[in-house]
Design a protein around this motif. Structure first.
Motif, PDB file in Angstrom:
ATOM      1  N   TYR A   1       0.851  -1.186   0.000  1.00 41.32           N
ATOM      2  CA  TYR A   1       0.000   0.000   0.000  1.00 41.32           C
ATOM      3  C   TYR A   1       0.894   1.246   0.000  1.00 41.32           C
ATOM      4  CZ  TYR A   1       1.157  -0.354   4.967  1.00 41.32           C
ATOM      5  OH  TYR A   1       1.829  -0.474   6.153  1.00 41.32           O
ATOM      6  N   LEU A   2       0.316   2.394  -0.343  1.00 40.28           N
ATOM      7  CA  LEU A   2       1.035   3.657  -0.357  1.00 40.28           C
ATOM      8  C   LEU A   2       0.806   4.379   0.967  1.00 40.28           C
ATOM      9  CD1 LEU A   2       2.618   5.883  -1.947  1.00 40.28           C
ATOM     10  CD2 LEU A   2       0.376   6.771  -2.660  1.00 40.28           C
ATOM     11  N   THR A   3       1.873   4.781   1.622  1.00 42.50           N
ATOM     12  CA  THR A   3       1.763   5.547   2.865  1.00 42.50           C
ATOM     13  C   THR A   3       1.833   7.031   2.552  1.00 42.50           C
ATOM     14  OG1 THR A   3       2.782   3.796   4.188  1.00 42.50           O
ATOM     15  CG2 THR A   3       2.817   6.024   5.102  1.00 42.50           C
ATOM     16  N   TYR A   4       0.907   7.782   3.127  1.00 43.17           N
ATOM     17  CA  TYR A   4       0.911   9.238   3.024  1.00 43.17           C
ATOM     18  C   TYR A   4       1.220   9.804   4.402  1.00 43.17           C
ATOM     19  CZ  TYR A   4      -0.946  14.016   2.629  1.00 43.17           C
ATOM     20  OH  TYR A   4      -1.109  15.375   2.673  1.00 43.17           O
ATOM     21  N   ALA A   5       2.403  10.376   4.572  1.00 48.04           N
ATOM     22  CA  ALA A   5       2.802  10.989   5.838  1.00 48.04           C
ATOM     23  C   ALA A   5       2.399  12.460   5.810  1.00 48.04           C
ATOM     24  CB  ALA A   5       4.310  10.850   6.029  1.00 48.04           C
TER      25      ALA A   5
ATOM     26  N   ALA B   1      -8.589  17.380  -2.237  1.00 47.47           N
ATOM     27  CA  ALA B   1      -8.904  16.645  -3.473  1.00 47.47           C
ATOM     28  C   ALA B   1      -7.692  16.593  -4.392  1.00 47.47           C
ATOM     29  CB  ALA B   1     -10.094  17.297  -4.184  1.00 47.47           C
ATOM     30  N   GLU B   2      -6.934  17.685  -4.459  1.00 46.74           N
ATOM     31  CA  GLU B   2      -5.743  17.718  -5.298  1.00 46.74           C
ATOM     32  C   GLU B   2      -4.702  16.715  -4.786  1.00 46.74           C
ATOM     33  OE1 GLU B   2      -2.309  20.872  -6.851  1.00 46.74           O
ATOM     34  OE2 GLU B   2      -4.114  21.599  -5.819  1.00 46.74           O
ATOM     35  N   ILE B   3      -4.529  16.679  -3.475  1.00 43.27           N
ATOM     36  CA  ILE B   3      -3.586  15.724  -2.893  1.00 43.27           C
ATOM     37  C   ILE B   3      -4.066  14.296  -3.128  1.00 43.27           C
ATOM     38  CG2 ILE B   3      -2.553  14.896  -0.739  1.00 43.27           C
ATOM     39  CD1 ILE B   3      -2.660  17.773   0.287  1.00 43.27           C
ATOM     40  N   GLN B   4      -5.366  14.068  -2.957  1.00 42.58           N
ATOM     41  CA  GLN B   4      -5.916  12.732  -3.172  1.00 42.58           C
ATOM     42  C   GLN B   4      -5.671  12.263  -4.598  1.00 42.58           C
ATOM     43  OE1 GLN B   4      -7.804  10.762  -0.608  1.00 42.58           O
ATOM     44  NE2 GLN B   4      -6.917   9.356  -2.108  1.00 42.58           N
ATOM     45  N   ASN B   5      -5.789  13.156  -5.568  1.00 45.42           N
ATOM     46  CA  ASN B   5      -5.531  12.791  -6.962  1.00 45.42           C
ATOM     47  C   ASN B   5      -4.076  12.376  -7.168  1.00 45.42           C
ATOM     48  OD1 ASN B   5      -8.156  13.246  -7.809  1.00 45.42           O
ATOM     49  ND2 ASN B   5      -7.771  15.380  -8.405  1.00 45.42           N
ATOM     50  N   ILE B   6      -3.162  13.089  -6.525  1.00 42.04           N
ATOM     51  CA  ILE B   6      -1.733  12.744  -6.621  1.00 42.04           C
ATOM     52  C   ILE B   6      -1.486  11.371  -6.015  1.00 42.04           C
ATOM     53  CG2 ILE B   6       0.585  13.354  -5.831  1.00 42.04           C
ATOM     54  CD1 ILE B   6      -0.372  16.304  -5.872  1.00 42.04           C
ATOM     55  N   LEU B   7      -2.075  11.130  -4.855  1.00 41.26           N
ATOM     56  CA  LEU B   7      -1.903   9.834  -4.185  1.00 41.26           C
ATOM     57  C   LEU B   7      -2.484   8.701  -5.020  1.00 41.26           C
ATOM     58  CD1 LEU B   7      -2.819  10.830  -0.499  1.00 41.26           C
ATOM     59  CD2 LEU B   7      -0.544  10.642  -1.521  1.00 41.26           C
ATOM     60  N   ASN B   8      -3.664   8.909  -5.571  1.00 43.14           N
ATOM     61  CA  ASN B   8      -4.298   7.876  -6.400  1.00 43.14           C
ATOM     62  C   ASN B   8      -3.457   7.551  -7.628  1.00 43.14           C
ATOM     63  OD1 ASN B   8      -6.500   7.628  -4.698  1.00 43.14           O
ATOM     64  ND2 ASN B   8      -7.757   9.094  -5.832  1.00 43.14           N
ATOM     65  N   LYS B   9      -2.872   8.585  -8.222  1.00 47.08           N
ATOM     66  CA  LYS B   9      -2.020   8.392  -9.393  1.00 47.08           C
ATOM     67  C   LYS B   9      -0.847   7.479  -9.062  1.00 47.08           C
ATOM     68  CE  LYS B   9       1.095  10.975 -12.446  1.00 47.08           C
ATOM     69  NZ  LYS B   9       1.650  12.331 -12.755  1.00 47.08           N
ATOM     70  N   HIS B  10      -0.187   7.726  -7.938  1.00 43.85           N
ATOM     71  CA  HIS B  10       0.967   6.912  -7.565  1.00 43.85           C
ATOM     72  C   HIS B  10       0.544   5.506  -7.119  1.00 43.85           C
ATOM     73  CE1 HIS B  10       3.885  10.022  -8.170  1.00 43.85           C
ATOM     74  NE2 HIS B  10       3.275  10.839  -7.341  1.00 43.85           N
ATOM     75  N   LYS B  11      -0.575   5.412  -6.444  1.00 45.47           N
ATOM     76  CA  LYS B  11      -1.074   4.092  -6.042  1.00 45.47           C
ATOM     77  C   LYS B  11      -1.330   3.224  -7.276  1.00 45.47           C
ATOM     78  CE  LYS B  11      -5.328   3.160  -5.417  1.00 45.47           C
ATOM     79  NZ  LYS B  11      -6.760   3.046  -5.013  1.00 45.47           N
ATOM     80  N   THR B  12      -2.006   3.799  -8.262  1.00 47.18           N
ATOM     81  CA  THR B  12      -2.316   3.056  -9.488  1.00 47.18           C
ATOM     82  C   THR B  12      -1.050   2.732 -10.266  1.00 47.18           C
ATOM     83  OG1 THR B  12      -4.466   4.161  -9.623  1.00 47.18           O
ATOM     84  CG2 THR B  12      -3.630   3.122 -11.628  1.00 47.18           C
ATOM     85  N   GLY B  13      -0.161   3.707 -10.379  1.00 49.67           N
ATOM     86  CA  GLY B  13       1.075   3.503 -11.134  1.00 49.67           C
ATOM     87  C   GLY B  13       1.958   2.408 -10.565  1.00 49.67           C
ATOM     88  N   LEU B  14       1.917   2.243  -9.247  1.00 45.33           N
ATOM     89  CA  LEU B  14       2.742   1.220  -8.593  1.00 45.33           C
ATOM     90  C   LEU B  14       1.991  -0.100  -8.401  1.00 45.33           C
ATOM     91  CD1 LEU B  14       4.413   3.475  -5.886  1.00 45.33           C
ATOM     92  CD2 LEU B  14       5.542   2.466  -7.872  1.00 45.33           C
ATOM     93  N   GLY B  15       0.717  -0.118  -8.776  1.00 45.56           N
ATOM     94  CA  GLY B  15      -0.078  -1.334  -8.612  1.00 45.56           C
ATOM     95  C   GLY B  15      -0.336  -1.673  -7.163  1.00 45.56           C
ATOM     96  N   LEU B  16      -0.509  -0.657  -6.327  1.00 44.33           N
ATOM     97  CA  LEU B  16      -0.717  -0.875  -4.893  1.00 44.33           C
ATOM     98  C   LEU B  16      -2.200  -1.021  -4.576  1.00 44.33           C
ATOM     99  CD1 LEU B  16       1.849   1.779  -3.633  1.00 44.33           C
ATOM    100  CD2 LEU B  16       2.173  -0.697  -3.769  1.00 44.33           C
ATOM    101  N   LYS B  17      -2.487  -1.627  -3.438  1.00 46.41           N
ATOM    102  CA  LYS B  17      -3.868  -1.963  -3.101  1.00 46.41           C
ATOM    103  C   LYS B  17      -4.637  -0.804  -2.474  1.00 46.41           C
ATOM    104  CE  LYS B  17      -2.954  -6.900  -2.397  1.00 46.41           C
ATOM    105  NZ  LYS B  17      -3.027  -8.027  -1.429  1.00 46.41           N
TER     106      LYS B  17
END
Length: 274
Positions: free
Chosen positions: A157-161, A173-189
């Motif tokens: 999973y992706l950790t957001y500190a 919402a802008e931060i959430q979009n950035i996080l979602n992009k990296h989660k999807t790009g790395l294939g994280l759950k």
């Protein structure tokens, strides 16, 4: 410039300040307010911050004279020496004062040596809660408790500190979009938050909980942390081969002339390898 000697002095200074923090960790400390950024966390200060600064300066001041080094420290007015000297010490005597006041982990001591062009050459962080020492020297690697540090990311999973919950953050919402992009790009759950720490420990949490990231969006009003919040960890990230940049992917402006705040370009710390 003898970087190894200066690193040893900076480590001694950070550990000395850490002992002061540990002495007060379970005490009720009077909280004062100072002029700083727009958020409460940047405005609080205690006698512990000032005691830490005094003992750090007692270690570092002799090096300023011996090596012609400038100084920038959070609890003392900027004297402009960072613009005149080839190098300057950048000190956060106790980052995460709000966490310290609330008696929760997330505070630390951070000391960096920065070149006039803003390049960090030494970074030292001490976490008094865990008694963990992190440091890095330009061209010589990063270390955890004085042993060479190699990052291993094992989470699925992706950790957001973050200093405060995403739901309580402006432009979430802008931060959430950035996080979602990296989660999807790395294939994280999924994405998990760790919140409540100061900027220094947030950067360390990114290294300890990969894949992970720590973000401060650009904004117009003053804030977004100050140079001393990012200088030491920027050096550590650099030596680990990881990015600590602004939102344009450029090096952090660690010798900003107008003021010490970092809101103008934002801050991105990434540890996204799998």
């Amino acid at each position: 410039m003898n970087l190894q000697h200066l690193t040893k002095v900076a480590i001694e200074a950070a550990l000395s300040a850490g002992k002061i923090i540990q002495k007060y960790m379970n005490a009720n400390v009077i909280v004062e307010q100072k002029e700083a950024g727009s958020n409460y966390a940047s405005q609080v200060v205690t006698k512990v911050d000032r005691e830490c600064e005094r003992i750090i300066l007692s270690h570092l001041t002799p090096t300023c004279k011996a090596f012609d080094i400038g100084i920038l420290t959070e609890e003392t007015e900027d004297n402009g020496s960072r613009f005149k000297k080839d190098f300057f010490w950048c000190i956060d005597p106790m980052d995460g004062t709000l966490a310290f006041i609330n008696k929760q982990p997330g505070f630390s001591v951070a000391i960096a040596l920065i070149a006039k062009d803003g390049t960090p050459v030494i970074g030292v962080v001490f976490n008094p809660s865990t008694e963990t020492l992190y440091h890095a020297v330009k061209g010589h690697g990063a270390y955890k408790n004085r042993s060479l540090w190699t990052i291993k990311n094992t989470n699925d999973y992706l950790t957001y500190a973050t200093d405060k919950k995403l739901s309580d953050t402006a432009n979430s919402a802008e931060i959430q979009n950035i996080l979602n992009k990296h989660k999807t790009g790395l294939g994280l759950k999924s994405i998990k938050e760790i919140y409540g720490a100061g900027a220094v420990i947030n950067a360390i949490l990114v290294l300890e909980n990969g894949p992970a990231c720590f973000l401060k969006l650009p904004k117009k009003h003053l804030g977004g942390g100050s140079i001393w919040d990012f200088a030491a960890t920027a050096c550590i990230f650099k030596e680990l081969g990881l990015p600590a940049t602004n939102f344009k992917g450029e090096p952090l402006d660690l010798n900003k002339k107008e003021n010490t705040f970092m809101n103008h370009q934002g801050v991105c710390y990434f540890n996204l390898t799998k």
